[in-house]
Write an enzyme that holds these catalytic residues in place. Structure first.
Site, PDB file in Angstrom:
ATOM      1  N   CYS A  60       0.710  -1.216   0.116  1.00  0.00           N
ATOM      2  CA  CYS A  60      -0.108  -0.028  -0.193  1.00  0.00           C
ATOM      3  C   CYS A  60       0.991   1.294  -0.004  1.00  0.00           C
ATOM      4  O   CYS A  60       1.418   1.457   1.058  1.00  0.00           O
ATOM      5  CB  CYS A  60      -0.689  -0.065   1.314  1.00  0.00           C
ATOM      6  N   CYS A  63      -0.035   4.089   2.442  1.00  0.00           N
ATOM      7  CA  CYS A  63       0.229   3.696   3.739  1.00  0.00           C
ATOM      8  C   CYS A  63       1.672   4.195   4.116  1.00  0.00           C
ATOM      9  O   CYS A  63       1.932   4.474   5.198  1.00  0.00           O
ATOM     10  CB  CYS A  63       0.256   2.172   3.929  1.00  0.00           C
TER      11      CYS A  63
END
Length: 308
Positions: A60, A63
């Site tokens: 991700c 993230c």
């Protein structure tokens, strides 16, 4: 730091005192969680101190920008909340139980209950505001990049504000307020064409937002205001035309209070000048500053008192 119940506004009692929180070891309030300690850290731990659960995954990209911000805030709050980091790739059973469908997914757990949550990599200021609903901000907290940029603009340091906003736009390309802030800084540097192009490329729902209209109004003021040579030629004149042009120049230069005062004085003395242009320009300045700006609030009240 008091912890409040957002539903009632009442303080929540916690066994851990503020003093012990302030002295907490960083390793105790930034914790990686998995099946072995999730119950202890998140569910049982939240009975004593709020837990911010950061659900992330190695693949991700958002993230990777969000987690460092959460870690920074956890250090600033110095133990007033625990940051629990859950790798959903390695803990799919927990992720399924939590109903995680996408990451990043951040949840606030207090007293063993889910109090609030957000998805996506929000900018730091928004995360601070989110936390601020439940926790008092640390007194020595460092200003966020957005706050630093706003302060630089207020001080007339457009170059510093531009540099900060450029980095924020790079870090958060989908958060369009930063692009509007960058356009504002560009206007302050006299780069109106670049600012206008940036605003024109915003998604349709942001092109007519209040902040966008404000920056466009500043661009227009800069184009309409007389230059320094023309202002110099007005020296010694106190007629309505001279007063209006001076006020317009002051607004274009960001000297809003002087400009607003001049426009209000002109409206008092010669409302008919330029087909009520002083009043119309006052309204444009309000639009440029935004409805919540202290000068807008003050001078809108003065304008109302004068007219009615």
């Amino acid at each position: 730091m008091p912890i409040v119940d957002p539903r009632t506004g009442d303080p929540l009692s916690t066994p851990q005192s503020e003093a012990s929180a302030a002295q907490a070891d960083p390793s105790q309030y930034i914790v990686d969680v998995d099946m072995s300690n999730f119950q202890q850290v998140v569910l049982e731990g939240s009975m004593q101190i709020p837990v911010v659960l950061d659900c992330w995954a190695p693949w991700c990209e958002p993230c990777k920008s969000l987690t460092p911000v959460l870690e920074k805030l956890a250090h600033e709050y110095a133990g007033s909340f625990v940051l629990a980091k859950l790798n959903i790739e390695d803990n799919q059973q927990i992720a399924a139980q939590l109903g995680i469908r996408s990451v990043p997914d951040v949840k606030l757990i207090m007293q063993g209950q889910l109090y609030d949550q957000f998805q996506g990599a929000l900018p730091e200021k928004q995360i601070r505001d989110w936390l601020g609903q439940y926790l008092s901000a640390p007194q020595d907290a460092e200003a966020s990049p957005e706050e630093q940029a706003e302060a630089a603009l207020a001080d007339g340091d457009s170059a510093t504000a531009r540099a900060i906003y450029e980095q924020l736009v790079q870090d958060y390309p989908d958060y369009h307020d930063y692009q509007i802030g960058l356009a504002s800084a560009l206007v302050g540097e006299g780069r109106a064409d670049e600012a206008r192009a940036l605003l024109d490329n915003l998604p349709p729902e942001h092109r007519d937002a209040a902040k966008t209209r404000g920056v466009r109004a500043r661009i227009e003021f800069g184009e309409e205001a007389p230059d320094a040579e023309e202002i110099a030629a007005l020296e010694g004149r106190d007629d309505s035309e001279a007063r209006f042009k001076r006020a317009l120049r002051q607004v274009a230069d960001g000297r809003y209070e002087e400009g607003l005062e001049g426009l209000l004085a002109l409206l008092k003395s010669d409302r008919s000048y330029g087909e009520d242009i002083a009043r119309k320009t006052l309204l444009r300045v309000f639009d440029a500053l935004g409805a919540e700006h202290p000068l807008t609030v003050t001078y809108r009240r003065k304008l109302f008192a004068l007219l009615y």
